[in-house]
Design a protein around this motif. Sequence first.
Motif, PDB file in Angstrom:
ATOM      1  N   PRO A   1       4.273  11.007   5.098  1.00 35.65           N
ATOM      2  CA  PRO A   1       4.297  10.576   3.694  1.00 35.65           C
ATOM      3  C   PRO A   1       3.775   9.149   3.514  1.00 35.65           C
ATOM      4  O   PRO A   1       4.217   8.232   4.203  1.00 35.65           O
ATOM      5  N   GLY A   2       2.826   8.989   2.611  1.00 34.63           N
ATOM      6  CA  GLY A   2       2.346   7.671   2.215  1.00 34.63           C
ATOM      7  C   GLY A   2       1.333   7.013   3.123  1.00 34.63           C
ATOM      8  O   GLY A   2       0.894   5.894   2.844  1.00 34.63           O
TER       9      GLY A   2
ATOM     10  N   MET B   1      -0.127   3.658   1.620  1.00 38.55           N
ATOM     11  CA  MET B   1      -0.864   3.607   0.345  1.00 38.55           C
ATOM     12  C   MET B   1      -0.146   2.728  -0.663  1.00 38.55           C
ATOM     13  O   MET B   1      -0.764   1.937  -1.358  1.00 38.55           O
ATOM     14  N   ARG B   2       1.168   2.915  -0.741  1.00 45.20           N
ATOM     15  CA  ARG B   2       1.991   2.162  -1.691  1.00 45.20           C
ATOM     16  C   ARG B   2       3.219   1.643  -0.954  1.00 45.20           C
ATOM     17  O   ARG B   2       3.601   2.173   0.077  1.00 45.20           O
ATOM     18  N   HIS B   3       3.846   0.643  -1.529  1.00 48.94           N
ATOM     19  CA  HIS B   3       4.995   0.028  -0.881  1.00 48.94           C
ATOM     20  C   HIS B   3       6.257   0.125  -1.726  1.00 48.94           C
ATOM     21  O   HIS B   3       7.136  -0.730  -1.635  1.00 48.94           O
ATOM     22  N   THR B   4       6.343   1.186  -2.507  1.00 50.27           N
ATOM     23  CA  THR B   4       7.572   1.378  -3.277  1.00 50.27           C
ATOM     24  C   THR B   4       8.695   1.711  -2.308  1.00 50.27           C
ATOM     25  O   THR B   4       8.459   2.184  -1.190  1.00 50.27           O
ATOM     26  N   ARG B   5       9.906   1.481  -2.719  1.00 45.40           N
ATOM     27  CA  ARG B   5      11.056   1.772  -1.852  1.00 45.40           C
ATOM     28  C   ARG B   5      11.063   3.247  -1.434  1.00 45.40           C
ATOM     29  O   ARG B   5      11.321   3.558  -0.282  1.00 45.40           O
ATOM     30  N   ALA B   6      10.762   4.119  -2.360  1.00 44.47           N
ATOM     31  CA  ALA B   6      10.765   5.552  -2.063  1.00 44.47           C
ATOM     32  C   ALA B   6       9.711   5.895  -1.013  1.00 44.47           C
ATOM     33  O   ALA B   6       9.968   6.702  -0.106  1.00 44.47           O
ATOM     34  N   ASP B   7       8.520   5.294  -1.109  1.00 41.66           N
ATOM     35  CA  ASP B   7       7.463   5.562  -0.132  1.00 41.66           C
ATOM     36  C   ASP B   7       7.847   5.050   1.262  1.00 41.66           C
ATOM     37  O   ASP B   7       7.620   5.728   2.265  1.00 41.66           O
ATOM     38  N   VAL B   8       8.423   3.859   1.306  1.00 41.50           N
ATOM     39  CA  VAL B   8       8.839   3.281   2.579  1.00 41.50           C
ATOM     40  C   VAL B   8       9.935   4.134   3.216  1.00 41.50           C
ATOM     41  O   VAL B   8       9.877   4.466   4.398  1.00 41.50           O
ATOM     42  N   VAL B   9      10.925   4.523   2.440  1.00 41.97           N
ATOM     43  CA  VAL B   9      12.020   5.349   2.953  1.00 41.97           C
ATOM     44  C   VAL B   9      11.497   6.699   3.446  1.00 41.97           C
ATOM     45  O   VAL B   9      11.889   7.173   4.519  1.00 41.97           O
TER      46      VAL B   9
END
Length: 148
Positions: A128-129, A72-80
């Motif tokens: 997640p994500g 959904m999103r590609h923020t560092r937190a979402d990727v991790v």
Amino acid sequence: MDEVDRSILAVLEKHGRISNAELAARVGLSPSPCLRRVRQLEEAGVIRGYRALIDPAAVGRSLRVFAGVRLMRHTRADVVAFESAVTRLPEVVHSHHITGNFDYLLQVEVADLPAYEDFHANQLASLPGVATVTSYVTMKTLSADPTA
């Protein structure tokens, strides 16, 4: 790295359990220098390890599916968060962060189609994500590896 090292690597890629004497004969060295080169390649991290190739059907994982996952999103937190969760799933035998239509390409091995349906609905899609999952069921595997 020279041509002899490349020859050693080519043989070991196909025959990881070959004896040092046989490896030496195939690459045109005597056993001692061959072993020394193999150890240098291991110490340099060129050879990262040795492993057994297991027949998935023999261990109840005869269905191979490639799953394209879009986040959904590609923020560092979402990727991790996604990467941490997906690496803990034993059904996922390989995962790749890629470019193109998907963010990740996963190789999944399960017993059969109902097992994949359960895995998809209850584990993969709820990571997640995850925005979407597109599945590609493997009908036949073609490989240069004669044991595959």
